[in-house]
Every structure is written in structure tokens, then in C-alpha cells.
Design an enzyme around this catalytic site. Sequence first.
Site, PDB file in Angstrom:
ATOM      1  CD  GLN A   1      -2.876  -1.246   2.481  1.00  0.00           C
ATOM      2  OE1 GLN A   1      -3.975  -1.537   2.387  1.00  0.00           O
ATOM      3  NE2 GLN A   1      -2.305  -0.812   3.734  1.00  0.00           N
TER       4      GLN A   1
ATOM      5  CG  ASN B   1      -1.892   3.934   3.713  1.00  0.00           C
ATOM      6  OD1 ASN B   1      -2.181   2.579   4.130  1.00  0.00           O
ATOM      7  ND2 ASN B   1      -1.423   4.777   4.595  1.00  0.00           N
TER       8      ASN B   1
ATOM      9  CG  ASP C   1       3.298  -5.327  11.430  1.00  0.00           C
ATOM     10  OD1 ASP C   1       3.183  -4.613  10.311  1.00  0.00           O
ATOM     11  OD2 ASP C   1       2.922  -4.853  12.482  1.00  0.00           O
TER      12      ASP C   1
ATOM     13  CG  ASP D   1       7.403  -2.933  11.470  1.00  0.00           C
ATOM     14  OD1 ASP D   1       6.605  -3.727  11.437  1.00  0.00           O
ATOM     15  OD2 ASP D   1       7.385  -1.808  12.009  1.00  0.00           O
TER      16      ASP D   1
ATOM     17  CG  ASP E   1      -4.884  -6.249  16.685  1.00  0.00           C
ATOM     18  OD1 ASP E   1      -5.735  -5.420  17.207  1.00  0.00           O
ATOM     19  OD2 ASP E   1      -3.689  -6.303  16.683  1.00  0.00           O
TER      20      ASP E   1
ATOM     21  CG  HIS F   1       6.815  -5.632  15.550  1.00  0.00           C
ATOM     22  ND1 HIS F   1       6.728  -4.421  15.748  1.00  0.00           N
ATOM     23  CD2 HIS F   1       5.770  -5.903  14.478  1.00  0.00           C
ATOM     24  CE1 HIS F   1       5.829  -3.736  14.940  1.00  0.00           C
ATOM     25  NE2 HIS F   1       5.046  -4.533  14.320  1.00  0.00           N
TER      26      HIS F   1
END
Length: 642
Positions: free
Chosen positions: A205, A234, A261, A263, A373, A397
Site C-alpha cells: 500500500q 493505503n 506485519d 517490520d 485485531d 517486531h
Amino acid sequence: MAVVLQNVVFPTNQDPDVLPLYADPETWATVKCMPLRLSDSASIDNVLSRHSARVRPGKRVSYATYFNAFPASYWQRWTVVRDITLNISTSGTGTVIVYRSNSGGQQQRVESRTVKGDGVNNVFQLPLNSFGDGGWYWFDLIAGSSELVLERATWETTAKPVKTGKVSLGMCTFNKAEYCVETLANIAADPALREVVDKILLVDQGTAKVKDRPEFPQIAAELGDQLRVIHQGNLGGSGGYSRAMAETLQLADTDFLLLLDDDIEFETESAIRALQFGRFSSNPVIVGGHMFDLYDKPVLHAWAEHVKPGPFLWGPSFPEQHRHNFKESNLRQTPWMHARLDADYNGWWMSLIPKQVIADIGLSLPVFIKWDDSEYSLRAAEHGYRTVSLPGVALWHMSWLDKDDSQDWQAYFHTRNRIIAGLLHSTQPRGGKLMQNSSRQDIKKLLNMQYYAVQLSINAMRDVLAGPEKLHSTIKTVMPEARALMSEFGETRVWLPDDEDHPVSRGGRSLPIIQDPTWFEEESRPELQYPTGINLALFTAKTVAKQWLREDATDKIPELEYAKRDALWWHIPKHESVIIGSADGRGKMWYRHDRAKFRRMLREIQVLRRQIERNWDTLAKQYREALPHITSVEMWLETFEK
């Protein structure tokens, strides 16, 4: 036919910081009820391959570790597996000892065998019938006069899985292309994972595209038609993951979707474990992975997270879970880790969702980021699908220590989405203490001259009152609008060291907070003590009155400078003008009292809070009736195509 549930694995990236998560060769003691590590024996040189490691002559290594012990209580509670087989292959002379624990963390010896020779295989049959409240299995290796090599070890079962389909991976990214190609490379290099993966759905995105990374063509060629890159505007995490969910429903060979995710650093064995747990679950469950700190790798974010029903606020089920360091206290030294802990939700940094659940309850709530979530797991639970945060399943993460998203543009989503989730799922009259707690957080920020964050919260409450109809139509615009508002609030500027007009405080810099010993804070610096109870009520009343009357300080020289971690919320209101370090360490931020903003925002906070509380039942009915529609595939497809 035996099926491997969990491989004993080791890190092959030559990173010594992660060793405590895989092997424990240390000597431990207990001092004043606290674990104390007496040795520093771990060495990356003892890792021989992904599946093998050596024990030096005369030494002992325990595999009672996060990644290599077997979480027996979770498998007994949630799956059809009733016994497991531990296969251990060794070369050399020594001893293998198998242990188990109970829910209190007490270690119990199960069986011991002497091993001698090359490629010797030992099989241990272990029942899963006494772990109702908690407990693990693990093994130790003790080398004789020469080294003992663990060639391979697996935890297996002959039980029949409930589901046999593959897993698809859903990755959502916004301008984190470098991390994404590293994750794709890790997946491409793991043949065991590739064998059980149907598709890798990479939803890009951003403006810095993953496909434009120089490494991407080669990795894409290796993955072949397993990789599918999807480009869209996005829509935040909720839009990216919803796209992966919608695509998954069209994949005939996929039974599970694993959300990841961007990162992150990915332990690929964890994906296989999550899939196997999902396949053998008695009833469909969401299988969540834990999160370790990418910059402090033995440190765990949390073990099992809950939404507290009173204030309707997320967080660890008890404080000891937060930022637990396995280097300071490994599995055997941490009794609470042996109790089976149930979770209300799991973060979407890593979460395996059965396709059946997606088909039954729909896609994500269209809220961009924050609470998507947790709301999804709460919604799933109302349909009979539980969430299990499974030990031994994890990734690394980026930490939130160097961020403060409660003060930046994300403050809007924290407030709005928490209230929406409460309207949908709170069982308390008028949401319990949700609005009271949210209002207190806003007042704290207001007293600390964080006017931008408070304005975002005000905007968020207004949008909640507007109802659920515009959630889809505004999902692309609400974040840019929140960011654009920064220009109206001077405290959002980060003053860099090279700026010519960099503000300088007349009082210099505050003393740092000393965490230990605590007596220093209590006896020498009483102002650092957190106000509670009646003291908190009196402090708030006095400080609000003082700031209501206080003159503007927009042109006043800063009184003092604070490091971000030292800027205690009950201390900053004493100042009219103050400098505070930015959370990311780039520079400084200048907070100045503005009486007009303070008065207006304080009134608006209270008015909007009362409006939401007064209309809670009506709003809850509106949002609950709209939920099936706004989370439907059809509605999301319209949003994707706009």
C-alpha cells in the site's frame, strides 16, 4: 504415520543475543525470590546447523527454552493430540533427561537414558493427560568426557489432524520494502515452510514499492507462483489484511491465513508450528504468535493479552508479562510461564486465522489501524472461536519504546476505534468505565499541553457519534486529515539540533530518573511519586483550576528541558513552557500553555463524553446492526476498487 508438530531448531544468523530463546547452558540461583544467572556459557559457536548443536565435554545444556520446549498444556487443552513422541538423535557419549513441569513451574523428571555412539536415536513416548492447568515438556543433554552432539530432535504425533489444508501468508506493508524482501528471502530459503504454503499475499500500500527493491526479482523468481503482490491505496492495516482475507476465501487449497506485519524478523519454524496447531485443533481457533523486541531480542512484549471489561482497555493479563527478558529469567526460572494463560486477542503482527472463521464472521472492521485485531478476536469469540497465544510461536517486531503513538496522528484511531469496539462488544452498562477512562487520558494530555492529541480525540468522538456509515468512505482520507492538522499545533514540531531558532530552557536540563535503588526516588525526590486515590483527585482538581486561570505562555522562554522518559505526566503541568525530547530521539518538542485551547478542549471533552454515554445504547445498536455489512467481502471489495 507420525507428523512433526515442532522441530528443535537453532538460530543460524550468528546472533548471540537470541541464544537464550533456544538453549540454556547457564547455572542459575535464586536470591530473595529472584532468579540470578551465575554463568555466561552460551556461545554461538555451539550451533552447528539449523537443527544441530553441540554440548562441550562435561557440560550440561537444557532445552527448557521458549522455542525448544513443548507447551504441553496448550496442546492438551485445544487439540485432539493426546500423546506425543520425542525423537532425539545424538552423536557422542552422554545422558538425555526428559522433564516436565506443572502449572506452578515445578520441575519433574520423566525419564533418563545414557547415549553412546554416532547417530543414536532415542524415542520417548509422552502422554498429554495431566496438563490441564499448565506445564511443559523439555529435555536436557549432559556430555561425558567428550562432546555430545544433538543431531536432530522433533516432537511428533500419530494423531489424525482435523484439517489438512495449506496456509497462505498475508503480509501488509506501507513503505517497509526492505523488511519485506528480507522476510520473503527467509521464506524462500525454508523448504519445510514452502511445502505447506499455498500463496504469499503481499499487499503493498506504499509509495516505496517492494517490487522496486534490487533484491526482489531474484526472490520473486525463487518463490514463483507462490508469491502474489497486490497493489492498492493505503487503507491501513485493516484494509491490507482484509484484502488478504478476501483473497484467501478464493483459494481452494488454503485452510488458514497467517497474517504478518511488515517490520519484522521472521522465525519461519513458528509458521509451521502455528499451522500444525491449527490443523489439530479440536475446534477452529485463532492461533496468535508472540512478539519479541527487534532491538532487544531476548525481550518479550507480552504473553497473553486481555481487554479489561471495566475500562475496556487492552494489555497484558498481568504486569509481569510485559517486556520479560529471557536472558535474565529463562523458562525454568519463570513459574508463571508454566500456567496455561488464555488470551482475549492477539496482535496482527502474527496471527493465524482459519478460513472457516473468515467465511463465518467476515473481514476486519474498516478502521485503518488500532483495535482491528482485538475487535476481530472479540467478534470471533462471540461466534464460538477462541484465540490462543501459543508459546513457541513468535517473531521479532520493531519496539514501541522509541515511539509514542498516543500523541501523534494515531491518537485519533486510539480513541475512535476503542469506543467503536466497546460499542460492539462491551457487556457493561453504557460501556462501563470506558468513557470515564478515555476522558481521563484526554485530561492528562490537556494538562501536559498536548493539544494536538486532544483535538484528535475530540474529532474521534464526533465521528463515533456520526455512526458507522462513513467508516468505509473515509478510510483513505481520515489519516491524511489527521496528519494535516499538525500544522495548527506548535508542539508537534520537532526542533533539530541544527535549527537556528532552537529553543533553550533557562533552567537547563532536569535530573534523570534513577530506577534503582528505589529509595533514592522515595526519599530524595518525592515529586516523582505517582499520585493515587484522593491525592490524584485533589491534584487533578487543583491543576485543572490553575491551568484554567493561567495566562498564555506561547511567547515565554522554556523553564526546563526533560528527556522523554523523565517527562512524568503529573510533573509537566507545573510548567507553563517546557522542552521535552521527542520519542524517537531526533530532537526536542516545545510545549506551551494556551489558555483558549485548554478551556475550549476541556469543555468539548466533557460534552462529547456525556453525549456518547447518554446515547450509548442507541449507538451500540447502530454499530452492531451495521457490523455484518461493513465487514462483508462485498463492502470491502467496493472499497478496494475505489
